[in-house]
Design a protein around this motif. Sequence first.
Motif, PDB file in Angstrom:
ATOM      1  N   ALA A  92       0.846  -1.206   0.000  1.00  0.00           N
ATOM      2  CA  ALA A  92       0.000   0.000   0.000  1.00  0.00           C
ATOM      3  C   ALA A  92       0.874   1.246   0.000  1.00  0.00           C
ATOM      4  CB  ALA A  92      -0.941  -0.008   1.201  1.00  0.00           C
ATOM      5  N   PHE A  93       1.947   1.242   0.786  1.00  0.00           N
ATOM      6  CA  PHE A  93       2.872   2.375   0.796  1.00  0.00           C
ATOM      7  C   PHE A  93       3.498   2.544  -0.587  1.00  0.00           C
ATOM      8  CE2 PHE A  93       7.143   4.084   1.151  1.00  0.00           C
ATOM      9  CZ  PHE A  93       6.917   5.269   1.837  1.00  0.00           C
ATOM     10  N   ALA A  94       3.912   1.443  -1.209  1.00  0.00           N
ATOM     11  CA  ALA A  94       4.521   1.507  -2.541  1.00  0.00           C
ATOM     12  C   ALA A  94       3.544   2.125  -3.543  1.00  0.00           C
ATOM     13  CB  ALA A  94       4.952   0.113  -2.992  1.00  0.00           C
ATOM     14  N   ARG A  95       2.286   1.754  -3.469  1.00  0.00           N
ATOM     15  CA  ARG A  95       1.282   2.362  -4.357  1.00  0.00           C
ATOM     16  C   ARG A  95       1.210   3.872  -4.127  1.00  0.00           C
ATOM     17  NH1 ARG A  95      -1.702  -1.969  -2.462  1.00  0.00           N
ATOM     18  NH2 ARG A  95      -1.869  -3.667  -3.961  1.00  0.00           N
ATOM     19  N   ARG A  96       1.223   4.280  -2.848  1.00  0.00           N
ATOM     20  CA  ARG A  96       1.109   5.715  -2.536  1.00  0.00           C
ATOM     21  C   ARG A  96       2.279   6.525  -3.081  1.00  0.00           C
ATOM     22  NH1 ARG A  96      -0.685   3.585   2.373  1.00  0.00           N
ATOM     23  NH2 ARG A  96       1.235   4.111   3.472  1.00  0.00           N
ATOM     24  N   ILE A  97       3.460   5.905  -3.213  1.00  0.00           N
ATOM     25  CA  ILE A  97       4.606   6.646  -3.758  1.00  0.00           C
ATOM     26  C   ILE A  97       4.728   6.461  -5.274  1.00  0.00           C
ATOM     27  CG2 ILE A  97       5.849   6.725  -1.566  1.00  0.00           C
ATOM     28  CD1 ILE A  97       7.719   4.506  -2.675  1.00  0.00           C
ATOM     29  N   GLY A  98       3.697   5.861  -5.888  1.00  0.00           N
ATOM     30  CA  GLY A  98       3.628   5.789  -7.344  1.00  0.00           C
ATOM     31  C   GLY A  98       4.163   4.513  -7.980  1.00  0.00           C
ATOM     32  N   CYS A  99       4.410   3.493  -7.189  1.00  0.00           N
ATOM     33  CA  CYS A  99       4.932   2.237  -7.747  1.00  0.00           C
ATOM     34  C   CYS A  99       3.781   1.325  -8.162  1.00  0.00           C
ATOM     35  CB  CYS A  99       5.830   1.538  -6.733  1.00  0.00           C
ATOM     36  SG  CYS A  99       7.294   2.516  -6.330  1.00  0.00           S
ATOM     37  N   ARG A 100       3.985   0.626  -9.273  1.00  0.00           N
ATOM     38  CA  ARG A 100       2.967  -0.283  -9.795  1.00  0.00           C
ATOM     39  C   ARG A 100       3.329  -1.751  -9.607  1.00  0.00           C
ATOM     40  NH1 ARG A 100       3.405   3.193 -14.352  1.00  0.00           N
ATOM     41  NH2 ARG A 100       4.064   1.397 -15.561  1.00  0.00           N
ATOM     42  N   GLN A 101       4.530  -2.004  -9.098  1.00  0.00           N
ATOM     43  CA  GLN A 101       4.897  -3.378  -8.796  1.00  0.00           C
ATOM     44  C   GLN A 101       5.871  -3.393  -7.624  1.00  0.00           C
ATOM     45  OE1 GLN A 101       6.354  -4.809 -12.556  1.00  0.00           O
ATOM     46  NE2 GLN A 101       8.396  -4.023 -12.246  1.00  0.00           N
ATOM     47  N   ALA A 102       5.873  -4.522  -6.921  1.00  0.00           N
ATOM     48  CA  ALA A 102       6.807  -4.739  -5.814  1.00  0.00           C
ATOM     49  C   ALA A 102       7.686  -5.913  -6.193  1.00  0.00           C
ATOM     50  CB  ALA A 102       6.052  -5.033  -4.529  1.00  0.00           C
ATOM     51  N   VAL A 103       8.966  -5.801  -5.863  1.00  0.00           N
ATOM     52  CA  VAL A 103       9.915  -6.869  -6.163  1.00  0.00           C
ATOM     53  C   VAL A 103      10.664  -7.242  -4.890  1.00  0.00           C
ATOM     54  CG1 VAL A 103      10.181  -6.203  -8.593  1.00  0.00           C
ATOM     55  CG2 VAL A 103      11.709  -5.213  -6.885  1.00  0.00           C
ATOM     56  N   VAL A 104      11.050  -8.508  -4.814  1.00  0.00           N
ATOM     57  CA  VAL A 104      11.820  -8.985  -3.670  1.00  0.00           C
ATOM     58  C   VAL A 104      12.881  -9.961  -4.150  1.00  0.00           C
ATOM     59  CG1 VAL A 104       9.967  -8.728  -1.970  1.00  0.00           C
ATOM     60  CG2 VAL A 104      10.232 -10.894  -3.156  1.00  0.00           C
ATOM     61  N   VAL A 127      21.572  -8.655 -12.692  1.00  0.00           N
ATOM     62  CA  VAL A 127      22.842  -8.875 -11.999  1.00  0.00           C
ATOM     63  C   VAL A 127      22.637  -9.522 -10.623  1.00  0.00           C
ATOM     64  CG1 VAL A 127      24.078  -7.039 -13.208  1.00  0.00           C
ATOM     65  CG2 VAL A 127      22.874  -6.508 -11.098  1.00  0.00           C
ATOM     66  N   CYS A 128      21.541 -10.233 -10.451  1.00  0.00           N
ATOM     67  CA  CYS A 128      21.223 -10.883  -9.182  1.00  0.00           C
ATOM     68  C   CYS A 128      22.185 -12.030  -8.912  1.00  0.00           C
ATOM     69  CB  CYS A 128      19.792 -11.410  -9.226  1.00  0.00           C
ATOM     70  SG  CYS A 128      19.262 -12.189  -7.694  1.00  0.00           S
ATOM     71  N   MET A 129      22.520 -12.200  -7.631  1.00  0.00           N
ATOM     72  CA  MET A 129      23.397 -13.289  -7.213  1.00  0.00           C
ATOM     73  C   MET A 129      22.670 -14.626  -7.318  1.00  0.00           C
ATOM     74  SD  MET A 129      24.982 -11.655  -3.747  1.00  0.00           S
ATOM     75  CE  MET A 129      23.377 -11.351  -3.050  1.00  0.00           C
ATOM     76  N   GLY A 130      23.434 -15.678  -7.550  1.00  0.00           N
ATOM     77  CA  GLY A 130      22.866 -17.017  -7.599  1.00  0.00           C
ATOM     78  C   GLY A 130      22.328 -17.433  -6.242  1.00  0.00           C
ATOM     79  N   GLY A 131      21.398 -18.369  -6.235  1.00  0.00           N
ATOM     80  CA  GLY A 131      20.826 -18.858  -4.994  1.00  0.00           C
ATOM     81  C   GLY A 131      19.699 -18.004  -4.460  1.00  0.00           C
ATOM     82  N   ILE A 132      19.376 -16.932  -5.140  1.00  0.00           N
ATOM     83  CA  ILE A 132      18.300 -16.021  -4.739  1.00  0.00           C
ATOM     84  C   ILE A 132      17.165 -16.163  -5.737  1.00  0.00           C
ATOM     85  CG2 ILE A 132      17.649 -13.586  -4.477  1.00  0.00           C
ATOM     86  CD1 ILE A 132      19.451 -14.607  -2.249  1.00  0.00           C
ATOM     87  N   VAL A 133      15.952 -16.181  -5.238  1.00  0.00           N
ATOM     88  CA  VAL A 133      14.766 -16.258  -6.098  1.00  0.00           C
ATOM     89  C   VAL A 133      14.235 -14.830  -6.248  1.00  0.00           C
ATOM     90  CG1 VAL A 133      12.479 -17.255  -6.388  1.00  0.00           C
ATOM     91  CG2 VAL A 133      14.250 -18.555  -5.187  1.00  0.00           C
ATOM     92  N   GLN A 134      14.188 -14.359  -7.474  1.00  0.00           N
ATOM     93  CA  GLN A 134      13.640 -13.029  -7.733  1.00  0.00           C
ATOM     94  C   GLN A 134      12.124 -13.175  -7.905  1.00  0.00           C
ATOM     95  OE1 GLN A 134      15.822 -10.552 -10.615  1.00  0.00           O
ATOM     96  NE2 GLN A 134      17.206 -12.298 -10.815  1.00  0.00           N
ATOM     97  N   MET A 135      11.375 -12.313  -7.229  1.00  0.00           N
ATOM     98  CA  MET A 135       9.924 -12.404  -7.270  1.00  0.00           C
ATOM     99  C   MET A 135       9.341 -11.013  -7.487  1.00  0.00           C
ATOM    100  SD  MET A 135       9.271 -15.403  -4.493  1.00  0.00           S
ATOM    101  CE  MET A 135       7.847 -16.038  -5.380  1.00  0.00           C
ATOM    102  N   LEU A 136       8.166 -11.000  -8.084  1.00  0.00           N
ATOM    103  CA  LEU A 136       7.519  -9.744  -8.472  1.00  0.00           C
ATOM    104  C   LEU A 136       6.015  -9.866  -8.278  1.00  0.00           C
ATOM    105  CD1 LEU A 136       8.287  -7.638 -11.580  1.00  0.00           C
ATOM    106  CD2 LEU A 136       5.962  -8.425 -11.231  1.00  0.00           C
ATOM    107  N   LYS A 137       5.395  -8.769  -7.869  1.00  0.00           N
ATOM    108  CA  LYS A 137       3.938  -8.704  -7.753  1.00  0.00           C
ATOM    109  C   LYS A 137       3.472  -7.401  -8.362  1.00  0.00           C
ATOM    110  CE  LYS A 137       0.167  -8.826  -4.400  1.00  0.00           C
ATOM    111  NZ  LYS A 137      -0.160  -8.966  -2.958  1.00  0.00           N
ATOM    112  N   HIS A 138       2.502  -7.488  -9.263  1.00  0.00           N
ATOM    113  CA  HIS A 138       1.902  -6.287  -9.838  1.00  0.00           C
ATOM    114  C   HIS A 138       0.920  -5.719  -8.823  1.00  0.00           C
ATOM    115  CE1 HIS A 138       3.708  -6.776 -13.773  1.00  0.00           C
ATOM    116  NE2 HIS A 138       3.474  -8.078 -13.634  1.00  0.00           N
ATOM    117  N   LEU A 139       0.997  -4.418  -8.597  1.00  0.00           N
ATOM    118  CA  LEU A 139       0.180  -3.758  -7.577  1.00  0.00           C
ATOM    119  C   LEU A 139      -1.047  -3.064  -8.147  1.00  0.00           C
ATOM    120  CD1 LEU A 139       3.049  -2.206  -5.417  1.00  0.00           C
ATOM    121  CD2 LEU A 139       1.856  -4.393  -5.085  1.00  0.00           C
ATOM    122  N   ASP A 140      -1.252  -3.119  -9.433  1.00  0.00           N
ATOM    123  CA  ASP A 140      -2.403  -2.448 -10.048  1.00  0.00           C
ATOM    124  C   ASP A 140      -3.708  -3.082  -9.640  1.00  0.00           C
ATOM    125  OD1 ASP A 140      -0.443  -1.029 -11.361  1.00  0.00           O
ATOM    126  OD2 ASP A 140      -0.562  -2.258 -13.154  1.00  0.00           O
TER     127      ASP A 140
END
Length: 140
Positions: A92-104, A127-140
């Motif tokens: 919700a905070f990310a949406r308020r600052i104008g972001c349309r997706q969250a990544v971890v 350029v992500c390090m190995g062993g890490i799972v990149q994840m994304l969620k659309h906030l729209d």
Amino acid sequence: MAERAYRLAPPRSRSEWDAYHAIRRRVFSLPRPEEPTDPASHAMLLFLNEAPIGAIQIDDLHNCSAALRLVAIDPSRQGEGHGRVMLREAEAFARRIGCRQAVVYATPEAAGFYAGCGYDEEDWDEVCMGGIVQMLKHLD
């Protein structure tokens, strides 16, 4: 049963900054870093009935994405659903600052938690390090 009153807010006092760093240290064994000075980096505490129980850093990546970093619930409060609440409030905070997706960046052990919160495995950082799972969620 008592109502749970949550609040996600930046640390304002020395004691709140101490709580923020203590939670991160207990979860990640991190040394105490300096407080973020970049205006695009937002340190936040999750309060439950005014007691700090979680910490997160939300970075505006300036590409309509917010990176949720070092998501941490105090170990004594884990497994009670607070992590899901903190993610919802951070989104919700990310949406308020104008972001349309969250990544971890997730560890393989945490990827299932994020998937259960609506995140999909998606390479968003080349350029992500190995062993890490990149994840994304659309906030729209």
